[in-house]
Scaffold this motif. Sequence first.
Motif, PDB file in Angstrom:
ATOM      1  N   ALA A   1       8.064  -9.070  10.745  1.00  0.00           N
ATOM      2  CA  ALA A   1       8.454  -8.284   9.561  1.00  0.00           C
ATOM      3  C   ALA A   1       7.325  -8.320   8.526  1.00  0.00           C
ATOM      4  CB  ALA A   1       9.751  -8.824   8.972  1.00  0.00           C
ATOM      5  N   SER A   2       6.641  -9.466   8.414  1.00  0.00           N
ATOM      6  CA  SER A   2       5.496  -9.563   7.486  1.00  0.00           C
ATOM      7  C   SER A   2       4.391  -8.618   7.931  1.00  0.00           C
ATOM      8  CB  SER A   2       4.946 -10.988   7.456  1.00  0.00           C
ATOM      9  OG  SER A   2       5.970 -11.906   7.267  1.00  0.00           O
ATOM     10  N   ASP A   3       4.126  -8.591   9.243  1.00  0.00           N
ATOM     11  CA  ASP A   3       3.081  -7.701   9.760  1.00  0.00           C
ATOM     12  C   ASP A   3       3.449  -6.234   9.530  1.00  0.00           C
ATOM     13  OD1 ASP A   3       1.233  -9.571  10.689  1.00  0.00           O
ATOM     14  OD2 ASP A   3       2.395  -9.930  12.500  1.00  0.00           O
ATOM     15  N   LEU A   4       4.705  -5.921   9.801  1.00  0.00           N
ATOM     16  CA  LEU A   4       5.140  -4.527   9.607  1.00  0.00           C
ATOM     17  C   LEU A   4       5.048  -4.140   8.129  1.00  0.00           C
ATOM     18  CD1 LEU A   4       8.291  -3.685  11.758  1.00  0.00           C
ATOM     19  CD2 LEU A   4       6.095  -2.517  11.739  1.00  0.00           C
ATOM     20  N   MET A   5       5.253  -5.114   7.266  1.00  0.00           N
ATOM     21  CA  MET A   5       5.157  -4.839   5.827  1.00  0.00           C
ATOM     22  C   MET A   5       3.735  -4.400   5.470  1.00  0.00           C
ATOM     23  SD  MET A   5       6.761  -7.288   2.958  1.00  0.00           S
ATOM     24  CE  MET A   5       6.741  -6.790   1.248  1.00  0.00           C
ATOM     25  N   VAL A   6       2.751  -5.007   6.127  1.00  0.00           N
ATOM     26  CA  VAL A   6       1.353  -4.610   5.887  1.00  0.00           C
ATOM     27  C   VAL A   6       1.150  -3.163   6.359  1.00  0.00           C
ATOM     28  CG1 VAL A   6      -1.045  -5.080   6.496  1.00  0.00           C
ATOM     29  CG2 VAL A   6       0.515  -6.968   6.062  1.00  0.00           C
ATOM     30  N   VAL A   7       1.682  -2.854   7.537  1.00  0.00           N
ATOM     31  CA  VAL A   7       1.555  -1.493   8.082  1.00  0.00           C
ATOM     32  C   VAL A   7       2.206  -0.488   7.131  1.00  0.00           C
ATOM     33  CG1 VAL A   7       2.203   0.025  10.000  1.00  0.00           C
ATOM     34  CG2 VAL A   7       1.507  -2.332  10.467  1.00  0.00           C
ATOM     35  N   VAL A   8       3.418  -0.809   6.719  1.00  0.00           N
ATOM     36  CA  VAL A   8       4.170   0.092   5.832  1.00  0.00           C
ATOM     37  C   VAL A   8       3.444   0.255   4.500  1.00  0.00           C
ATOM     38  CG1 VAL A   8       6.275   0.157   4.426  1.00  0.00           C
ATOM     39  CG2 VAL A   8       6.441  -0.245   6.872  1.00  0.00           C
ATOM     40  N   MET A   9       2.932  -0.856   3.984  1.00  0.00           N
ATOM     41  CA  MET A   9       2.271  -0.835   2.672  1.00  0.00           C
ATOM     42  C   MET A   9       1.034   0.068   2.678  1.00  0.00           C
ATOM     43  SD  MET A   9       0.897  -4.212   0.717  1.00  0.00           S
ATOM     44  CE  MET A   9      -0.402  -4.574   1.908  1.00  0.00           C
ATOM     45  N   PHE A  10       0.188  -0.087   3.690  1.00  0.00           N
ATOM     46  CA  PHE A  10      -1.039   0.715   3.705  1.00  0.00           C
ATOM     47  C   PHE A  10      -0.759   2.177   4.056  1.00  0.00           C
ATOM     48  CE2 PHE A  10      -3.341  -3.348   3.735  1.00  0.00           C
ATOM     49  CZ  PHE A  10      -4.192  -3.073   2.678  1.00  0.00           C
ATOM     50  N   THR A  11       0.231   2.417   4.901  1.00  0.00           N
ATOM     51  CA  THR A  11       0.595   3.814   5.191  1.00  0.00           C
ATOM     52  C   THR A  11       1.116   4.477   3.920  1.00  0.00           C
ATOM     53  OG1 THR A  11       1.271   3.032   7.370  1.00  0.00           O
ATOM     54  CG2 THR A  11       1.856   5.279   6.816  1.00  0.00           C
ATOM     55  N   HIS A  12       1.918   3.731   3.179  1.00  0.00           N
ATOM     56  CA  HIS A  12       2.457   4.221   1.906  1.00  0.00           C
ATOM     57  C   HIS A  12       1.312   4.546   0.941  1.00  0.00           C
ATOM     58  CE1 HIS A  12       5.284   4.645  -1.346  1.00  0.00           C
ATOM     59  NE2 HIS A  12       4.909   3.550  -1.980  1.00  0.00           N
ATOM     60  N   LEU A  13       0.343   3.649   0.887  1.00  0.00           N
ATOM     61  CA  LEU A  13      -0.796   3.843  -0.024  1.00  0.00           C
ATOM     62  C   LEU A  13      -1.578   5.104   0.337  1.00  0.00           C
ATOM     63  CD1 LEU A  13      -3.111   1.139  -1.389  1.00  0.00           C
ATOM     64  CD2 LEU A  13      -4.182   2.981  -0.168  1.00  0.00           C
ATOM     65  N   VAL A  14      -1.924   5.247   1.612  1.00  0.00           N
ATOM     66  CA  VAL A  14      -2.728   6.397   2.048  1.00  0.00           C
ATOM     67  C   VAL A  14      -1.929   7.698   1.869  1.00  0.00           C
ATOM     68  CG1 VAL A  14      -3.880   7.473   4.020  1.00  0.00           C
ATOM     69  CG2 VAL A  14      -4.056   5.007   3.669  1.00  0.00           C
ATOM     70  N   ARG A  15      -0.640   7.620   2.152  1.00  0.00           N
ATOM     71  CA  ARG A  15       0.195   8.826   2.053  1.00  0.00           C
ATOM     72  C   ARG A  15       0.324   9.286   0.598  1.00  0.00           C
ATOM     73  NH1 ARG A  15       5.736  10.207   1.969  1.00  0.00           N
ATOM     74  NH2 ARG A  15       6.241  11.971   3.316  1.00  0.00           N
ATOM     75  N   GLU A  16       0.519   8.330  -0.303  1.00  0.00           N
ATOM     76  CA  GLU A  16       0.636   8.704  -1.714  1.00  0.00           C
ATOM     77  C   GLU A  16      -0.681   9.315  -2.204  1.00  0.00           C
ATOM     78  OE1 GLU A  16       3.746   8.447  -3.527  1.00  0.00           O
ATOM     79  OE2 GLU A  16       4.084   8.377  -1.378  1.00  0.00           O
ATOM     80  N   TRP A  17      -1.796   8.785  -1.682  1.00  0.00           N
ATOM     81  CA  TRP A  17      -3.092   9.364  -2.045  1.00  0.00           C
ATOM     82  C   TRP A  17      -3.198  10.790  -1.498  1.00  0.00           C
ATOM     83  CZ3 TRP A  17      -7.316  11.035   0.910  1.00  0.00           C
ATOM     84  CH2 TRP A  17      -8.460  11.351   0.177  1.00  0.00           C
ATOM     85  N   ALA A  18      -2.829  10.950  -0.223  1.00  0.00           N
ATOM     86  CA  ALA A  18      -2.943  12.270   0.409  1.00  0.00           C
ATOM     87  C   ALA A  18      -2.059  13.300  -0.294  1.00  0.00           C
ATOM     88  CB  ALA A  18      -2.554  12.177   1.888  1.00  0.00           C
TER      89      ALA A  18
END
Lengths: 166, 531
Positions: B87-104
């Motif tokens: 779950a910690s690892d998935l949180m990293v995946v979710v966090m960076f996808t969220h970051l890139v998506r909000e930028w896009a």
Amino acid sequence: MKGRLRHLAIGGLVSLALTLATAVLSAWPSWQSLPEDSALIRVSFSVSGARNCRDRTAEELAALPRNMRRKRVCERRRSPVRLSIGIDGATLFDAAIPPGGLSGTGPSRVYRRFEVPAGDHRITLRLQTDPAAPDKAVTAVHEVTLDPGQNMAIDFDTTTGSFVLY
Amino acid sequence: MARARAALRRGFDRVERGLDAAFGPDWNPMAQLGPLGWFLFWIVLGTGIYLFIFFDTGVTEAYGSVRWLSTDHWWHAGVTRSLHRYASDLMVVVMFTHLVREWAFDRYRGARWFSWITGVPVIWFVYLSGITGYWLVWDRLAQYVATISAELLDAVGIFGEPIARNFMSPAQLSDRFFTLMVFLHIAIPLLLLLAMWIHIQRITAARTNPPRGLAAIMLGALIAVALVLPAPLQGPADLATVPQRLGIDWLLLGLYPVIESVPAGVIWAGAALFTIGLIGMPWLPPRRDGRAAEVFLDHCNGCERCVADCPYAAVRLAPRSDGAPFRFEAVVDPSRCVACGICMGACPSSSPFRRSGELITGIDLPDQPLAALRDEVIAAGRALGDTPGTGRVLTLACGWGAGAGSTAPGRVGVPCAAMVPPAMIDFIISRGLADGVCIAGCAERECHNRFGVAWTEARFARTRDPYLRERVPRERVLTVWAGPTETGRLGEELDAFARRLAAMPPYERIRPLEDAANRAAPRRRQRSVAG
């Protein structure tokens, strides 16, 4: 399959694949931190350099009030400590380590790691705490056999004034 | 930069269309990244509390307890440990996808800078939480992480004794070190929780829970993987030796091989640049949002609809200041307003039918006021021709969906679908400007302005004020929720809608603009006489 059941099934499979990929990435591929045939030497200690002291001249003493006429005065800042490490005749490390603290009143602290091939080595150590007295430097020579992956620590015991190898 | 962002946005849209099919738009994980991050945090917190029951602090006890729970009690504590880790690892995946998506999707600048920069500490706290967690296991990986971390910290030069001295040899490590690490591994996640809470402060009704179905799917997948692929242990730490080959968690510890390979100064400089760069992004360059909404007190009765509908908490109620017989008035905070116009669509005064005096509503957008929108709608309707029953469709397209930027006849652009007051639909049909109206908004999975799709649907379904009047024939209203890569689908749906409209008899209750104006004029005179 219709509606939510289809979403549960297909979405579940997609989520499973993502979670599985994440789990795999949490341990694979492996990382070679140190080559298989290497060992590590870590050197770390905390040693105070000598104080820079001198005797006041008669004129200086005479200029002072009677109750402050202490003959010997020392600078706040300590001397740097010079450490030399050699391995099999080659120099591994040779540097003057400055004293710690904003005013240089603390001990000189060092931590260094050296990756060396595993096997037999002749390690020479020299520590000089007073730049003005090179003849008082502490020296040591150690014949060691390092196994692959071994972590050899070199410390300096200030109470005995000698190097200690773990 | 803008091109890269647009290309990435289209890429996201294509991927998300596929995920729409797999999960359904409302369970699409890409539209639920924030809530998923929260959900994963709660899983990590819950499993962490459970693991703490079995964890012993001590040089040998730490590894011993983790080994015990991973082997002897694998069926509850071992699975919990795997859940904690994955779950910690998935949180990293979710966090960076969220970051890139909000930028896009360009949701990091302008009035939305606050959410962006408060997300930066979240990144670091997630990493620090993960790193301190790995130390606690005290296996070979923990030894590696502890040593490299200590060497990196020592390079700062602010600590008296080098921290890395603790890991020189077995004799130099004390049990108290693990007590300190447990404290850090509790304190840092609490700081993370605080940072996450601050992160969502400037948005209304922030979603912190994913839909139950999606939550169940994610939890099920995590449990399945925890059972199939238990989190490994890499042998007890031994400070007399050096971990040579390691299974690295590339998501949480991926920087460690880099830290090991380049000078510490470069790492610290890189971390500082990354942080400063991220914090500065909203101003590199800043986005020029339209001017903030303005309140016109002569038309505002403090009904609170704009407050309830604003997605960014940019409108609030304040005590009445003009002496009018109402308790409150709406007040706009320009620093939070993105000029989406949702407030204008929510205002009951936003009626294009009004012909007495200048058309002003209670809360209006200076750059695209209601009066200008009505003028654009009238012009678009006239461009479609004036023959009823020929399948004329007037489309109100939001700036982020498939209809964005189109200059096709009968197309009017708006910042958000929910900016269109329901009365405008009634106006278009009843004045015969078109045979039908299409609202073309963002993809259903997620509105660019958070609530545009939901509020429009609710207003049309008459479950949220202001309602679309019952007299508006629903067969003449079409909503198309389509992302930027779905222009083809939008075109097809518009063609089909036009054919359906053409097959219908012309709308019977049309009162053309000119007639309405002519009838309104004598009434105004009568009022004047009466007054």
